[in-house]
Write an enzyme that holds these catalytic residues in place. Structure first.
Site, PDB file in Angstrom:
ATOM      1  N   ASP A 267       0.686  -1.217  -0.003  1.00 37.43           N
ATOM      2  CA  ASP A 267       0.127   0.054  -0.120  1.00 37.43           C
ATOM      3  C   ASP A 267       0.971   1.114  -0.082  1.00 37.43           C
ATOM      4  O   ASP A 267       0.861   2.134   0.911  1.00 37.43           O
ATOM      5  CB  ASP A 267      -0.973   0.068   1.184  1.00 37.43           C
TER       6      ASP A 267
ATOM      7  N   HIS B 167       9.853   0.253   7.979  1.00 39.57           N
ATOM      8  CA  HIS B 167       9.250  -0.893   8.393  1.00 39.57           C
ATOM      9  C   HIS B 167       8.985  -2.246   7.138  1.00 39.57           C
ATOM     10  O   HIS B 167       9.636  -3.167   7.431  1.00 39.57           O
ATOM     11  CB  HIS B 167       7.781  -0.833   9.004  1.00 39.57           C
TER      12      HIS B 167
HETATM   13  O1  RIB Z   1       2.817  -0.123  10.820  1.00 44.65           O
HETATM   14  C1  RIB Z   1       3.654  -0.010   9.830  1.00 44.65           C
HETATM   15  C2  RIB Z   1       2.862  -0.319   8.542  1.00 44.65           C
HETATM   16  O2  RIB Z   1       1.656   0.457   8.307  1.00 44.65           O
HETATM   17  C3  RIB Z   1       3.640   0.000   7.074  1.00 44.65           C
HETATM   18  O3  RIB Z   1       3.313  -1.015   6.167  1.00 44.65           O
HETATM   19  C4  RIB Z   1       3.295   1.086   6.711  1.00 44.65           C
HETATM   20  O4  RIB Z   1       3.476   1.442   5.225  1.00 44.65           O
HETATM   21  C5  RIB Z   1       2.054   1.216   7.280  1.00 44.65           C
HETATM   22  O5  RIB Z   1       1.361   0.386   6.045  1.00 44.65           O
HETATM   23 CA    CA Z   2       2.780  -0.719   4.018  1.00 47.10          CA
END
Ligand code: RIB
Ligand code: CA
Length: 308
Positions: A9, A234
């Site tokens: 996303d 992340h």
């Molecule tokens: O909590 C971090 C996640 O949430 C990552 O995938 C960031 O892109 C959001 O989608």
């Molecule tokens: Ca993400």
């Protein structure tokens, strides 16, 4: 060479995860990118994926849009974190090519059916597309070589004290995925929050030519972990796990996703006391941060040499 299908996303850290994959073409064969509504709405996550495919020289990797929203719940978005476009301060050239025909769920099912045991699913957004794929064709669980997600936490959330964003955005989908019968490799906040773009890491990004036009504004516009630190990338942890699982310490666990709690919906309730139950997850508990950045920066440097 490992085949990966990345469901995402984009999303600032999704973009940096795709860049890691693009810089690792000696080890990864990206067979497809599928998009889901998450950080921002599906039209934007998909437009960002199309722009990133061309900017990152991902060639003719198909980009297939999927679910706009969660299975049951009202929409949760993170544009307050990723900005109105979903890519923060990053401005990429408009893509020339569009999406592939069809829906992400069918792309996932058809890709796995055609190459059983070969493709690793990497999911770095809400798990709606994966849950629908499991419901449409339960054999995807057998056909997938592996499933690696960025999501969850066995300590605390980020969108609220209980839940990490990807799980909170579609808790029912996450519950379906964790209960499907595979062993989810869970790169949760417990490790991803240590994947921080420190000032010294940022100094290594500046000289990377055109790629720096993505990396630097992305890092500068992403929410820092603490007031005097940088942001955590992340999603790149999920791709890094595929590239080198030894970067992480992982522990078997039984993970259940809360779907009913008024204050705990989306919480990944993680029980490391597996006993005689089947562990449905391998949960990352530590990350070798130095080796992580060595791997990531080497990939970015290879990609930068290609992009000029
Ligand atoms: O909590 C971090 C996640 O949430 C990552 O995938 C960031 O892109 C959001 O989608
Ligand atoms: Ca993400």
């Amino acid at each position: 060479m490992k085949k990966v299908l990345i469901d995402c996303d984009p999303g600032i850290d999704d973009a940096l995860a795709l860049a890691l994959a693009a810089g690792s073409q000696d080890a990864l064969d990206v067979v497809g990118v599928t998009t889901v509504g998450g950080n921002v709405d599906l039209p934007l996550t998909t437009a960002n994926a199309l722009a990133l495919r061309e900017f990152l020289d991902l060639g003719d990797v198909p980009v297939t849009p999927g679910s706009a929203g969660a299975l049951l719940r009202h929409t949760v978005r993170a544009d307050h974190v990723h900005g109105a476009t979903g890519l923060g301060g990053v401005v990429l050239p408009a893509p020339e090519r569009g999406v592939s025909e069809g829906h992400a769920v069918d792309f996932i099912v058809d890709s796995l059916r055609a190459a059983p045991g070969e493709i690793t699913l990497v999911a770095v957004g809400p798990l709606t597309n994966l849950a629908l794929a499991v419901r449409k064709e339960p054999r995807v669980v057998e056909w997938a070589r592996d499933l690696v997600i960025m999501g969850g936490s066995y300590t605390r959330g980020n969108h609220n004290p209980a839940a990490e964003f990807n799980m909170l955005a579609d808790p029912e989908a996450a519950a379906i995925v964790f209960e499907a019968g595979w062993t989810v490799k869970m790169m949760g906040l417990d490790v991803t929050l240590s994947a921080v773009v420190t000032s010294s890491v940022l100094d290594r990004m500046w000289p990377l030519g055109r790629l720096a036009d993505l990396l630097v504004p992305a890092a500068q516009s992403y929410k820092p972990v603490t007031a005097d630190d940088g942001p955590a990338i992340h999603d790149a942890c999920a791709v890094a796990y595929v590239l080198d699982p030894s970067l992480f310490t992982c522990v078997p666990a039984v993970v259940n996703v809360e779907t009913a709690g008024l204050y705990t919906r989306g919480m990944t309730v993680t029980d490391f006391e597996v006993g005689d139950r089947r562990a449905n997850a391998l949960v990352a508990t530590s990350l070798d941060v130095k080796r992580f950045w060595d791997l990531v920066m080497a990939a970015y440097e290879r990609l930068a040499a290609r992009l000029g």
